[in-house]
Structures are given as structure tokens and as C-alpha cells.
Design a protein around this motif. Structure first.
Motif, PDB file in Angstrom:
ATOM      1  N   ILE A  84      -1.787   1.835  -9.515  1.00  0.00           N
ATOM      2  CA  ILE A  84      -1.751   2.960  -8.578  1.00  0.00           C
ATOM      3  C   ILE A  84      -1.212   4.199  -9.272  1.00  0.00           C
ATOM      4  O   ILE A  84      -1.718   5.317  -9.096  1.00  0.00           O
ATOM      5  N   GLU A  85      -0.172   4.017 -10.079  1.00  0.00           N
ATOM      6  CA  GLU A  85       0.412   5.144 -10.819  1.00  0.00           C
ATOM      7  C   GLU A  85      -0.638   5.783 -11.721  1.00  0.00           C
ATOM      8  O   GLU A  85      -0.721   7.013 -11.820  1.00  0.00           O
ATOM      9  N   THR A 120       7.203   3.973 -15.250  1.00  0.00           N
ATOM     10  CA  THR A 120       6.717   3.107 -14.182  1.00  0.00           C
ATOM     11  C   THR A 120       6.697   1.652 -14.608  1.00  0.00           C
ATOM     12  O   THR A 120       7.085   0.768 -13.840  1.00  0.00           O
ATOM     13  N   VAL A 143      -4.014   5.559 -11.419  1.00  0.00           N
ATOM     14  CA  VAL A 143      -5.126   6.109 -10.634  1.00  0.00           C
ATOM     15  C   VAL A 143      -4.776   7.475 -10.050  1.00  0.00           C
ATOM     16  O   VAL A 143      -5.603   8.401 -10.059  1.00  0.00           O
ATOM     17  N   VAL A 144      -3.553   7.606  -9.544  1.00  0.00           N
ATOM     18  CA  VAL A 144      -3.172   8.880  -8.897  1.00  0.00           C
ATOM     19  C   VAL A 144      -2.532   9.855  -9.874  1.00  0.00           C
ATOM     20  O   VAL A 144      -2.070  10.921  -9.465  1.00  0.00           O
ATOM     21  N   PHE A 170       0.817  -1.220   0.000  1.00  0.00           N
ATOM     22  CA  PHE A 170       0.000   0.000   0.000  1.00  0.00           C
ATOM     23  C   PHE A 170       0.849   1.268   0.000  1.00  0.00           C
ATOM     24  O   PHE A 170       0.360   2.346  -0.334  1.00  0.00           O
ATOM     25  N   TRP A 204      -0.519  -4.071  -9.467  1.00  0.00           N
ATOM     26  CA  TRP A 204      -0.984  -3.138  -8.442  1.00  0.00           C
ATOM     27  C   TRP A 204      -0.221  -1.831  -8.506  1.00  0.00           C
ATOM     28  O   TRP A 204      -0.801  -0.749  -8.513  1.00  0.00           O
ATOM     29  N   LYS A 205       1.110  -1.911  -8.530  1.00  0.00           N
ATOM     30  CA  LYS A 205       1.932  -0.698  -8.524  1.00  0.00           C
ATOM     31  C   LYS A 205       1.684   0.144  -9.777  1.00  0.00           C
ATOM     32  O   LYS A 205       1.660   1.376  -9.717  1.00  0.00           O
ATOM     33  N   GLU A 241       9.034  -0.533 -12.367  1.00  0.00           N
ATOM     34  CA  GLU A 241       8.314  -1.435 -11.475  1.00  0.00           C
ATOM     35  C   GLU A 241       8.504  -2.897 -11.877  1.00  0.00           C
ATOM     36  O   GLU A 241       8.553  -3.781 -11.012  1.00  0.00           O
ATOM     37  N   PRO A 255       4.296   2.066  -3.777  1.00  0.00           N
ATOM     38  CA  PRO A 255       4.088   2.838  -5.013  1.00  0.00           C
ATOM     39  C   PRO A 255       4.385   4.323  -4.865  1.00  0.00           C
ATOM     40  O   PRO A 255       4.747   4.988  -5.837  1.00  0.00           O
ATOM     41  N   LEU A 256       4.242   4.856  -3.646  1.00  0.00           N
ATOM     42  CA  LEU A 256       4.535   6.271  -3.428  1.00  0.00           C
ATOM     43  C   LEU A 256       5.986   6.598  -3.751  1.00  0.00           C
ATOM     44  O   LEU A 256       6.288   7.702  -4.226  1.00  0.00           O
TER      45      LEU A 256
END
Length: 244
Positions: free
Chosen positions: A218-219, A177, A221-222, A71, A214-215, A181, A74-75
Motif C-alpha cells: 500500500i505504501e 515502512t 502504491v500510494v 484497509f 499488504w501494508k 510495519e 496503512p494510512l
């Protein structure tokens, strides 16, 4: 004579160095903290949807196996993208080196803390060892995966930017990414899987696929937030306009 008087005057006052007005130090600090916290959290194996068993051929999709840093980690790549986009590869490389050194220092300090003789009144030695005890394979997995993945992420983003200039930021963010990743996930999972309890080939494939997808998601989505942050920093970073 003037220089002597100036030195005498300076000696009568407290002296301090100037701190950069840019955002770079703050982003690097958050970037490094994210890496350290993620590597601690990653020592825990996590599994979702344990009551389900679903596979497509050799690929085991359910239950979902991952680690405790899924969670947060990814930041680190989002911050790495911001550093690369605004400050370039050389400045981002310095941040990566700093993070690399911080991870090693953290592992060394954890090892020393565990090995120090516990006091007679201290009853948590076993728990402390379980939580922060240094596992060489996890340290190796985290350091190598981070180093290779972040360097590739930054390099790819900068190379794309050299061709697209200030256009198509989305392509730089997603492209970098995917490459970074993928390398990070393959290296970390290959070394760390056995340590966190993943021992079968099916669970390993699930671990890799879930981690990478997932990672990357997340990239995506944000990305609107990343756009806003990058735009804000570009407009307020004193040195950025000099490069345009």
C-alpha cells in the motif's frame, strides 16, 4: 501606567489564543483518528478466498487471514511518514504520544460504557459488549505495536533523511515502512491472533505475512500521492523553509 490601561482595554474585549497556521494539528488529528478507528475494526477476524487451500512448505498462503483494519491501518503509517518527513522526529514523537494516550483513553471509555448499568428499556447491552467491549490482549497488542512500530518508522525515516537530505524520498518512505510495519505486524499479530480466532501456526504465519506485505505494498502504491502531499505541505508550511 500604560500597562494598566492596556489591561483595562483588554478586559473589555473577549480574548482568544492564536492557533498555529501550519498543517501539523490537522495531520495529527487525522493520524489519531485513524489509530482509534483501526483498533476498533481490528477486533474482527477476516478471511478471504475461503474456498481455496494453498501452501508452500510450512507457509499457508490461502485462504488469506487478517483483521478488519487491514484497509485503513496503512494510512496511519503514511501520515506518520508525512509528519516525520516535514516536521522531524521530535514533533512526530509528540504525535505518537498523543495517539498512545488517545488509545488508552478510548479503551477506558469503552470499558466504563460497557460496565455502566443498562436501563431496563435498553436491549443492546450484549451487542455493545461484543462491539466495543475491552479485550485486554487487544488493547495491549494495539498499544504496543503502534508505539514501537511508529517510533521505529519515524526514527528510520529521519536517520535516512539526515544522510540523503532532500533527495531520495522514495528510499525514506519505503525503508521506514519496512522497519516500522515489520515490528508493528509481529507485535500485534503475536498478541492479538488468538483473540480474533487465529489458533493454528499456519494461519498465524499467513496472518503475519499478509499483514506485512499488504501494508508495505500500500505504501508503494500510494507513494505518488504521498509525494504530492509532502510537496504541497513543504511549500505551504510557514516554518519549513527556515530549515532548508
Amino acid at each position: 501606567m500604560t500597562d494598566t490601561k492596556q489591561l483595562d482595554n483588554d478586559a473589555e474585549h473577549a480574548a482568544f489564543a492564536h492557533v498555529s497556521r501550519g498543517f501539523y494539528p490537522t495531520i495529527v488529528a487525522l493520524f489519531t483518528a485513524t489509530l482509534i478507528i483501526s483498533n476498533v475494526c481490528a477486533s474482527k477476524g477476516v478471511q478471504f478466498l475461503q474456498g481455496f487451500d494453498f501452501s508452500i512448505g510450512p507457509v499457508h498462503l490461502l485462504p488469506i487471514s487478517t483483521d478488519g483494519a487491514f484497509f485503513l491501518f496503512p494510512l496511519a503509517y503514511i501520515l506518520g511518514d508525512i509528519l516525520s518527513e516535514v516536521y522531524g522526529f521530535r514533533a512526530t514523537r509528540r504525535a505518537i504520544y498523543l495517539g498512545f494516550g488517545s488509545l488508552l483513553l478510548t479503551s477506558l471509555c469503552f470499558w466504563i460504557a460497557v460496565e455502566l448499568p443498562p436501563a431496563q428499556f435498553y436491549e443492546n447491552q450484549e451487542a455493545l459488549t461484543t462491539v466495543i467491549g475491552v479485550v485486554p490482549r487487544l488493547v495491549l497488542a494495539g498499544v504496543l505495536a503502534y508505539f514501537v512500530g511508529q517510533l521505529l518508522n519515524s526514527l528510520v525515516l529521519v536517520l535516512i533523511k539526515q544522510r540523503t537530505k532532500e533527495k531520495h524520498l522514495w528510499a525514506r518512505l519505503i525503508g521506514s515502512t519496512v522497519v516500522g510495519e515489520l515490528a508493528d505486524t509481529l507485535i500485534f499479530c503475536s498478541i492479538a491472533a488468538g483473540v480474533i480466532g487465529i489458533t493454528t501456526w499456519r494461519d498465524f504465519v499467513n496472518y503475519v505475512i499478509f499483514g506485512f506485505v499488504w501494508k508495505t505494498l500500500i505504501e508503494v502504491v500510494v507513494m505518488p500521492v504521498t509525494y504530492v502531499v509532502i510537496g504541497l505541505i513543504k511549500r505551504n508550511e510557514p516554518t519549513y523553509t527556515q530549515r532548508l
